[in-house]
Design a protein around this motif. Sequence first.
Motif, short mmCIF file in Angstrom:
data_model
loop_
_atom_site.label_atom_id
_atom_site.label_comp_id
_atom_site.label_asym_id
_atom_site.label_seq_id
_atom_site.Cartn_x
_atom_site.Cartn_y
_atom_site.Cartn_z
N PRO A 11 40.96 -20.62 5.60
CA PRO A 11 41.23 -20.55 7.44
C PRO A 11 41.37 -18.78 7.95
CG PRO A 11 43.03 -20.28 5.85
CD PRO A 11 42.06 -20.41 5.17
N TRP A 12 41.33 -18.97 8.92
CA TRP A 12 42.11 -17.50 9.65
C TRP A 12 43.15 -17.21 9.53
CZ3 TRP A 12 41.15 -18.22 15.93
CH2 TRP A 12 39.43 -18.73 16.12
N LEU A 13 44.28 -16.18 9.50
CA LEU A 13 45.45 -15.72 8.92
C LEU A 13 45.96 -14.68 10.14
CD1 LEU A 13 43.06 -12.38 7.24
CD2 LEU A 13 43.59 -14.62 6.29
N ASN A 14 47.45 -15.89 9.81
CA ASN A 14 48.42 -15.05 10.54
C ASN A 14 49.31 -13.72 10.31
OD1 ASN A 14 49.13 -17.47 11.26
ND2 ASN A 14 50.19 -18.02 10.01
N THR A 15 48.82 -12.73 10.94
CA THR A 15 48.98 -11.42 10.57
C THR A 15 50.18 -10.84 11.25
OG1 THR A 15 47.96 -10.60 12.43
CG2 THR A 15 46.33 -11.23 10.32
N THR A 16 50.69 -9.04 10.61
CA THR A 16 51.25 -8.62 11.57
C THR A 16 50.04 -7.27 12.08
OG1 THR A 16 51.64 -6.89 9.58
CG2 THR A 16 53.41 -9.18 9.80
N SER A 66 51.42 -19.23 -4.71
CA SER A 66 53.23 -18.95 -5.02
C SER A 66 52.97 -17.75 -6.28
CB SER A 66 53.65 -20.05 -5.71
OG SER A 66 54.70 -19.94 -5.96
N GLY A 67 54.13 -16.94 -5.58
CA GLY A 67 53.87 -15.27 -6.82
C GLY A 67 53.49 -14.39 -6.78
N GLN A 68 51.77 -14.85 -5.43
CA GLN A 68 50.59 -13.84 -5.81
C GLN A 68 50.29 -13.50 -4.03
OE1 GLN A 68 48.04 -16.60 -8.58
NE2 GLN A 68 47.75 -14.79 -9.45
N GLY A 69 51.23 -14.57 -3.19
CA GLY A 69 50.72 -14.04 -2.03
C GLY A 69 49.04 -14.44 -2.14
N ILE A 70 48.46 -14.01 -1.02
CA ILE A 70 47.61 -14.36 -0.18
C ILE A 70 46.27 -13.74 -0.89
CG2 ILE A 70 45.69 -14.68 1.76
CD1 ILE A 70 48.68 -14.87 3.47
N LEU A 71 45.59 -15.21 -1.28
CA LEU A 71 44.64 -13.62 -2.31
C LEU A 71 43.06 -14.43 -1.45
CD1 LEU A 71 45.10 -14.63 -5.78
CD2 LEU A 71 45.93 -12.35 -4.31
N VAL A 72 41.82 -13.51 -1.76
CA VAL A 72 40.75 -14.44 -1.29
C VAL A 72 40.21 -15.41 -2.61
CG1 VAL A 72 38.16 -12.93 -1.03
CG2 VAL A 72 40.22 -11.92 -0.02
N ALA A 92 37.65 -20.12 -0.09
CA ALA A 92 38.69 -20.20 0.80
C ALA A 92 39.24 -18.72 0.77
CB ALA A 92 39.55 -21.02 -0.44
N ILE A 93 40.27 -18.67 1.69
CA ILE A 93 41.02 -18.25 1.28
C ILE A 93 42.93 -18.64 1.32
CG2 ILE A 93 42.78 -16.31 2.72
CD1 ILE A 93 40.63 -15.53 4.11
N ARG A 94 43.55 -18.37 0.05
CA ARG A 94 45.03 -19.27 -0.19
C ARG A 94 46.24 -18.20 -0.38
NH1 ARG A 94 42.11 -23.26 -4.86
NH2 ARG A 94 44.84 -24.24 -4.26
N ASN A 95 46.95 -19.59 -0.17
CA ASN A 95 48.74 -18.46 -0.69
C ASN A 95 48.78 -18.89 -2.12
OD1 ASN A 95 50.86 -17.22 -0.77
ND2 ASN A 95 50.85 -18.00 1.62
N LEU A 121 49.02 -18.75 6.21
CA LEU A 121 47.95 -18.93 6.40
C LEU A 121 48.13 -20.52 7.51
CD1 LEU A 121 46.54 -19.24 2.98
CD2 LEU A 121 45.69 -17.84 5.14
N PRO A 122 47.22 -20.24 9.09
CA PRO A 122 47.46 -21.66 9.13
C PRO A 122 47.50 -22.88 8.78
CG PRO A 122 45.76 -20.52 10.02
CD PRO A 122 46.69 -20.01 8.93
N VAL A 123 46.38 -22.70 7.71
CA VAL A 123 45.98 -23.93 7.06
C VAL A 123 46.23 -23.91 5.55
CG1 VAL A 123 44.38 -25.77 6.21
CG2 VAL A 123 44.39 -24.44 8.99
N ALA A 124 46.94 -24.39 5.02
CA ALA A 124 46.65 -25.27 3.49
C ALA A 124 45.77 -25.17 2.70
CB ALA A 124 48.64 -25.48 3.07
#
Length: 530
Positions: A227-232, A403-409, A398-401, A375-378
């Motif tokens: 999905p899209w990304l929540n960024t800073t 656990s312990g690794q963070g957000i990965l392509v 997919a872009i996925r979150n 991520l707005p969508v898991a």
Amino acid sequence: MRDMKTPSVYITEVATLNDFVVEVASDIPAFIGFTEKATHIDGTSLTNIAIKIKSWAQYYLFFGGQAITKFTFEEQSTSSLGLSFITSSVTLGSEDYKISPYAKNYILYHAIRLFFDNGGSECFLISVGSYDDEITLKAMQTGLDVLTKEQEPTILVAPEAVKLAASECYQLQQAMLKHCGRTMKNRVAILDVYDGHLPKTVSRDPIAEFRQGIGEDCLDYAAAYYPWLNTTVVPKESISYKNLEVTCIAKLIELLKTELVSPLDLQLTRLKRKDDQRIIDKIKHQKDQYEALLEELKTSKNKQGQPLSSEEQDHLNKVLFNVSKIFAQLINEIYAQINLLPPSAIMAGVLCQVDNNEGVWKAPANVALYSAIDLPVAISDAEQENLNSAVSGKSINAIRNFSGQGILVWGARTLDANSADWRYLPVKRTAIMIEQSIIMACKPFVFQSNDANTWTSLRNNIKYFLTEIWKKGALCGASPSDAFRVEVGLGSTMTANDILEGLLNVRVCVALTQPAEFIVINIQQQMQKS
């Protein structure tokens, strides 16, 4: 050699290096979109001109800063006042409100920031308009036409395509596919899923809409991510009441009066009966302070009647944020929406990072994303199966979150996953790199004699190039002969008639490395031995 008839010192330059094939750059994206300005330091306009920039400072110098995105908030029962593609619901006080961007919503500035944050080093940028212009399909297509004159870009990105209406977004993305696969054939496009911040529901499926909308042409020349990304990328300190559309300020003031002033009035009514003057004076002072803040918010003027300076505006914003839960909640929602961005620009940075560190043949996957916090969508394993294995073959990465690794392509496929040859993005991009490198190396041989000497020289140059990239890991095979084959010559790739027609045909066969997308580990129980 020169005739030496006069005693002197003579210099003769001897070429010691062959015209070997040189690997062309693969990490140069081209961005199309809207900027604050488009002006060279000498004052000339850069609108609809492809400009190569190599740093964030250079972007800011030529194209300016970010736009102030205006937002509206209104009760859920009413309709939106402007165009909105991202909305959120929030309870302010006792009512539910819908918060959404109002009309123009430019994101190219943020996209370029994400590109550089994630490993991008240089790119082309085509500004097709300023923040005074509407985001239109015609303007974006004009920028695409400009790129047909540029041979250097290898990646095509248009983040603001998702700010068009859905049908226009798909028209532009189809044009991007044809530009890459038919017109230029030397670049790939990174596409964003329209409304890719939304999950699949019973009533709507953004992935299915995307697959339907992009058509069927040149799918092997593009990849899409979801999905899209929540960024800073936009700091919270830069969000203020200035991000509210002017007609919403009065509505905000009424809410703040209800939250801040009305409870004090109620306390004063009760305290007067008890005749506690000290507490009454304290509450009156606090009420006066709140009313003064709201007056500044209403008029944008200070106590002296002068327009608020930037420092006074910042102070007003900080005080309101600290004293009002409603105001803080509103700012937090605007902050979240501004930082909710499509992933194409960040993926362009990832591709460049991987190309520079390991090579274009390395899959741009299993890579962490910078400036992305959520991520707005898991996506689950089962949901990714649908993204990867569509009947149409239009795979979405997919872009996925984790656990312990963070957000990965977590994907590296093109949109043409039904193709055995061009299923994977690194395979397609490696093939493009090899093709373009060989094309550039063959140009010096144009108008050379079409004979055995030329064929041998050309064959050796291409073999040397392919051997070098085989050593780097771009080609599979235990030896160069297993990795590639180069054929050129009469009776092999040409006939006598071809030579008469001025045709020099070269056939290059390469064994490109494929990513290990599925790793199967077989575990078998062994019988006890002792």
